[in-house]
Design a protein around this motif. Sequence first.
Motif, mmCIF file in Angstrom:
data_model
loop_
_atom_site.group_PDB
_atom_site.id
_atom_site.type_symbol
_atom_site.label_atom_id
_atom_site.label_comp_id
_atom_site.label_asym_id
_atom_site.label_seq_id
_atom_site.Cartn_x
_atom_site.Cartn_y
_atom_site.Cartn_z
ATOM 1 N N SER A 157 0.840 -1.192 0.000
ATOM 2 C CA SER A 157 0.000 0.000 0.000
ATOM 3 C C SER A 157 0.876 1.242 0.000
ATOM 4 N N ILE A 158 0.321 2.331 -0.551
ATOM 5 C CA ILE A 158 1.027 3.612 -0.651
ATOM 6 C C ILE A 158 0.072 4.717 -0.240
ATOM 7 N N SER A 159 0.608 5.763 0.397
ATOM 8 C CA SER A 159 -0.208 6.924 0.735
ATOM 9 C C SER A 159 0.660 8.180 0.723
ATOM 10 N N TRP A 160 0.091 9.281 0.213
ATOM 11 C CA TRP A 160 0.723 10.612 0.271
ATOM 12 C C TRP A 160 0.155 11.361 1.472
ATOM 13 N N ASN A 161 1.007 12.143 2.151
ATOM 14 C CA ASN A 161 0.482 12.900 3.287
ATOM 15 C C ASN A 161 -0.242 14.153 2.805
ATOM 16 N N SER A 162 -0.813 14.909 3.737
ATOM 17 C CA SER A 162 -1.702 16.016 3.381
ATOM 18 C C SER A 162 -0.982 17.157 2.683
ATOM 19 N N THR A 163 0.338 17.259 2.819
ATOM 20 C CA THR A 163 1.085 18.312 2.122
ATOM 21 C C THR A 163 1.553 17.866 0.746
ATOM 22 N N GLY A 164 1.478 16.575 0.469
ATOM 23 C CA GLY A 164 1.944 16.061 -0.812
ATOM 24 C C GLY A 164 3.445 15.911 -0.918
ATOM 25 N N SER A 165 4.175 16.142 0.170
ATOM 26 C CA SER A 165 5.638 16.074 0.122
ATOM 27 C C SER A 165 6.194 14.752 0.632
ATOM 28 N N VAL A 166 5.395 13.986 1.379
ATOM 29 C CA VAL A 166 5.867 12.724 1.968
ATOM 30 C C VAL A 166 5.059 11.573 1.394
ATOM 31 N N VAL A 167 5.767 10.531 0.965
ATOM 32 C CA VAL A 167 5.114 9.312 0.508
ATOM 33 C C VAL A 167 5.513 8.191 1.462
#
Length: 499
Positions: A157-167
């Motif tokens: 599974s993969i997820s981006w954080n709310s700022t879009g800078s951390v995967v």
Amino acid sequence: MATRAQPGPLSQAGSAGVAALATVGVASGPGPGRPGPLQDETLGVASVPSQWRAVQGIRWETKSCQTASIATASASAQARNHVDAQVQTEAPVPVSVQPPSQYDIPRLAAFLRRVEAMVIRELNKNWQSHAFDGFEVSCLYTLGYPPAQAQGLHVTSISWNSTGSVVACAYGRLDHGDWSTLKSFVCAWNLDRRDLRPQQPSAVVEVPSAVLCLAFHPTQPSHVAGGLYSGEVLVWDLSRLEDPLLWRTGLTDDTHTDPVSQGIGVGQLQLTEGFALVMQQLPRSTKLKKHPRGETEVGATAVAFSSFDPRLFILGTEGGFPLKCSLAAGEAALTRMPSSVPLRAPAQFTFSPHGGPIYSVSCSPFHRNLFLSAGTDGHVHLYSMLQAPPLTSLQLSLKYLFAVRWSPVRPLVFAAASGKGDVQLFDLQKSSQKPTVLIKQTQDESPVYCLEFNSQQTQLLAAGDAQGTVKVWQLSTEFTEQGPREAEDLDCLAAEVAA
């Protein structure tokens, strides 16, 4: 149930030219072919006596000027001594150049060695980029955690954080076998860090069981939840490197009895609402086969919430049929499963099934009635919530499809990950049957298990595979800029249900 040209310096020649014009304006008085007095917001009208009037014997007194009278004379040049030149600035001052012996050669060499890798990496990015070639993608990063890869773990599974800078990615196993007691990991990389190391995550969390799904909090950039093979749900704060675990469900009667395949001082997570899928309570809009062992519960494999109604969600099931469900359901579930809260039956509508279990569902962020599903039959189905049969069915692979996602910025674009090692990008404006771009994620055709668009940095798409690798792909502007009639075309596609 299954619970993103510096302005150049100002021209000195231009500034000098403006100053010269201003001087000429002051020096010129009224007369035939000449402008009248200058107007200034602060000083009002400034009248200047002319030597021409004095020569003609005409007497003129100035009374509207705030300064003493200025006597001027017309001349062909404003300076007595002048030379012709190609510029309006002063002669350039020679730049002094230090002899080579005065440079700190060792420090310069050390600096060049220090920045060499970064410069080469950026040059390679530019060389590989196809951002202006139309529908193209390029690989920006290949991320991985060697200890997890050495154990043969997959990126599940993969997820981006709310700022879009951390995967962040979850490590586990999706093939057969009991991996519940195998130590696993959750890893995260901050792509904005200048010292990014693709094989050294900025955060690593050891987990006692295989992690099958992962999701960042929608507003807290460091909080991430994971669903385990054991049935537990855990929440971590990745900014707390020493003790990141915040909450966990624990192994109680409320814990899932099957692996959690998709979802959202150490505290204990408390169950507030519960739902159960029971065969007898499913809407009879399609024929459903009874489980071989005679069990009445239906296994849920994927979930997606509507972008328009927070109570509405779509479930994928082991039986291959999607279910339209609601959090507002009031009917009690006919099950004897133990629970600390009453379990309710959420299913409202059953859609026509795939040829095998569904692994992924995704609701359109641009239309309230549309969603996608993908499963083991290699097909992607586009459904309307207003009818059971799919609007269209696309066979993308002869092997399993493990993930499908709508683009967050293009209404007619979606991506799918296949068991053949590729990621397929579709633009339904270009073709309703063939992928616009096929990305080869793995050279040995090992499966791609998950993918996620970045809703903040919309040119980024991340995909994880069975080699334990996360690849971050950069999409061209054709995939990130909405067409002028794209939303209308999506409405027309959804309106086909009425016909």
